[in-house]
Design an enzyme around this catalytic site. Sequence first.
Site, PDB file in Angstrom:
ATOM      1  N   ARG A   1      -7.978  -5.319  -5.946  1.00 34.38           N
ATOM      2  CA  ARG A   1      -8.377  -6.235  -4.848  1.00 34.38           C
ATOM      3  C   ARG A   1      -8.904  -7.502  -5.492  1.00 34.38           C
ATOM      4  O   ARG A   1      -9.875  -7.466  -6.253  1.00 34.38           O
ATOM      5  CB  ARG A   1      -9.458  -5.578  -3.981  1.00 34.38           C
ATOM      6  CG  ARG A   1     -10.166  -6.583  -3.098  1.00 34.38           C
ATOM      7  CD  ARG A   1     -11.009  -5.963  -2.020  1.00 34.38           C
ATOM      8  NE  ARG A   1     -10.188  -5.358  -1.000  1.00 34.38           N
ATOM      9  CZ  ARG A   1     -10.643  -5.016   0.216  1.00 34.38           C
ATOM     10  NH1 ARG A   1     -11.907  -5.213   0.541  1.00 34.38           N
ATOM     11  NH2 ARG A   1      -9.832  -4.478   1.092  1.00 34.38           N
TER      12      ARG A   1
ATOM     13  N   HIS B   1      -2.294  -7.982   2.690  1.00 30.99           N
ATOM     14  CA  HIS B   1      -3.035  -6.714   2.703  1.00 30.99           C
ATOM     15  C   HIS B   1      -2.077  -5.581   3.107  1.00 30.99           C
ATOM     16  O   HIS B   1      -2.187  -5.003   4.184  1.00 30.99           O
ATOM     17  CB  HIS B   1      -4.197  -6.832   3.688  1.00 30.99           C
ATOM     18  CG  HIS B   1      -5.285  -5.822   3.491  1.00 30.99           C
ATOM     19  ND1 HIS B   1      -5.239  -4.842   2.515  1.00 30.99           N
ATOM     20  CD2 HIS B   1      -6.453  -5.623   4.162  1.00 30.99           C
ATOM     21  CE1 HIS B   1      -6.345  -4.102   2.588  1.00 30.99           C
ATOM     22  NE2 HIS B   1      -7.092  -4.551   3.577  1.00 30.99           N
TER      23      HIS B   1
ATOM     24  N   ASP C   1      -8.444 -10.535  13.414  1.00 35.10           N
ATOM     25  CA  ASP C   1      -9.177 -10.360  12.155  1.00 35.10           C
ATOM     26  C   ASP C   1     -10.286 -11.410  12.122  1.00 35.10           C
ATOM     27  O   ASP C   1     -10.290 -12.343  12.937  1.00 35.10           O
ATOM     28  CB  ASP C   1      -8.204 -10.519  10.966  1.00 35.10           C
ATOM     29  CG  ASP C   1      -8.837 -10.164   9.619  1.00 35.10           C
ATOM     30  OD1 ASP C   1      -9.913  -9.511   9.607  1.00 35.10           O
ATOM     31  OD2 ASP C   1      -8.268 -10.553   8.579  1.00 35.10           O
TER      32      ASP C   1
ATOM     33  N   CYS D   1      -8.590  -4.425  11.409  1.00 36.64           N
ATOM     34  CA  CYS D   1      -8.662  -3.847  10.055  1.00 36.64           C
ATOM     35  C   CYS D   1     -10.099  -3.508   9.672  1.00 36.64           C
ATOM     36  O   CYS D   1     -10.310  -2.652   8.818  1.00 36.64           O
ATOM     37  CB  CYS D   1      -8.031  -4.782   9.044  1.00 36.64           C
ATOM     38  SG  CYS D   1      -8.862  -6.382   8.903  1.00 36.64           S
TER      39      CYS D   1
ATOM     40  N   ARG E   1      -5.923   4.691   6.775  1.00 37.53           N
ATOM     41  CA  ARG E   1      -5.881   4.090   5.441  1.00 37.53           C
ATOM     42  C   ARG E   1      -5.762   5.198   4.395  1.00 37.53           C
ATOM     43  O   ARG E   1      -4.989   5.094   3.446  1.00 37.53           O
ATOM     44  CB  ARG E   1      -7.159   3.282   5.162  1.00 37.53           C
ATOM     45  CG  ARG E   1      -7.344   2.024   5.985  1.00 37.53           C
ATOM     46  CD  ARG E   1      -6.342   0.957   5.604  1.00 37.53           C
ATOM     47  NE  ARG E   1      -6.388   0.593   4.204  1.00 37.53           N
ATOM     48  CZ  ARG E   1      -7.235  -0.280   3.653  1.00 37.53           C
ATOM     49  NH1 ARG E   1      -8.093  -0.920   4.403  1.00 37.53           N
ATOM     50  NH2 ARG E   1      -7.198  -0.550   2.358  1.00 37.53           N
TER      51      ARG E   1
HETATM   52  N1  NVA Z   1      -9.108 -11.112   6.211  1.00 32.42           N
HETATM   53  C1  NVA Z   1     -10.172 -10.247   5.762  1.00 32.42           C
HETATM   54  C2  NVA Z   1      -9.701  -8.834   5.726  1.00 32.42           C
HETATM   55  C3  NVA Z   1     -10.745  -7.838   5.273  1.00 32.42           C
HETATM   56  C4  NVA Z   1     -10.233  -6.446   5.184  1.00 32.42           C
HETATM   57  C5  NVA Z   1     -10.651 -10.716   4.386  1.00 32.42           C
HETATM   58  O1  NVA Z   1      -9.797 -11.057   3.549  1.00 32.42           O
HETATM   59  O2  NVA Z   1     -11.848 -10.749   4.151  1.00 32.42           O
HETATM   60  N1   CP Z   2      -9.973  -3.155   6.048  1.00 35.11           N
HETATM   61  C1   CP Z   2     -10.425  -3.152   4.777  1.00 35.11           C
HETATM   62  O1   CP Z   2      -9.694  -3.402   3.831  1.00 35.11           O
HETATM   63  O2   CP Z   2     -11.730  -2.810   4.655  1.00 35.11           O
HETATM   64  P1   CP Z   2     -12.635  -2.935   3.337  1.00 35.11           P
HETATM   65  O3   CP Z   2     -12.799  -4.409   3.063  1.00 35.11           O
HETATM   66  O4   CP Z   2     -13.921  -2.283   3.719  1.00 35.11           O
HETATM   67  O5   CP Z   2     -11.943  -2.254   2.217  1.00 35.11           O
END
Ligand code: NVA
Ligand code: CP
Length: 301
Positions: free
Chosen positions: A102, A129, A220, A260, A288
């Site tokens: 990530r 994602h 989101d 999400c 997930r």
């Molecule tokens: N768009 C959000 C998704 C988190 C799972 C982010 O990138 O923070």
């Molecule tokens: N939706 C998602 O990826 O959650 P986290 O940021 O908690 O991993």
Amino acid sequence: MNHLLKMSDLSKEDIIDILNLADQLKYELKHNIPHKHLEGKTLGMIFQKSSTRTRVSFETGMYQLGGNALFLSSKDLQIGRGEPVQDTARVLSRYLNGIMIRTFEQKEVEDLAQFGNIPIINGLTDYCHPCQVLADLMTIREYKGQFDGLKMCYIGDGNNMANSLIVGGLTVGMEVAAACPEGYRPADDVLEFAKGYGDKFTLTDKPLEAAANADVLFTDVWASMGQEDEAEIRRKAFAGYQINDEVMAAAKRDAMVQHCLPAHREEEITSKVFEEHAAEIFEEAENRLHAQKAVMVKLMK
Ligand code: NVA
Ligand code: CP
């Protein structure tokens, strides 16, 4: 399939295969049927951003598959002090059987895949994602039985979630409508990809137009991880880009809502709509685990 770097790496058949295996693994877990497909294998999990779901579901999933998972915060790795990805990839390939990462830049994930020789899984970048969207598609199929003839609606920032949902939704045969304000549209290559699907994809700046007759609605956060400084500007830009009763009234009566998570209530979604659809949203979060276990088995077995 050697890696999961982005949604467009997957054909419709790849996605259906992953979802079928995910359904099977979910069944096996619920019925205490052992499914230790990755005994003796280790997944490294590199995090440059925070996580609740991704970290816990990958770690638990790997354990359930009989393997081991290592949490590697970039703050503690030499990568955080500037060791090149090219070298990190070549070193970690000698210890691990797969890496979940990530991070911010999509290029870093692509570089890991290019320079290492083990499967790389994208656990979120600024661009996409894919793990989340596989879980989302799994949940839609669980609730609706199929994808054909369904309309997906996305309201909000044209961010990583929007990019992956548009590609994933169109690939499995859904109609996709996105409502994003000017200046916050999905990535150019995603819009180019969507062009290939003709009138199955629409992009508007009017949430009610995108929500009309939708079977499943997504949104989101207005400010993603790394955009905290822009939160105030974004609050203004996204005012009105919210899933609320009015938007729900435009959708089909039995429409599902997906998020999400984490969610910011009264920003991109009202508390009321969130709680009315909490069962679907937390099933999505659970999925997930199952979807990622399927990805790991496909890539690492
Ligand atoms: N768009 C959000 C998704 C988190 C799972 C982010 O990138 O923070
Ligand atoms: N939706 C998602 O990826 O959650 P986290 O940021 O908690 O991993």
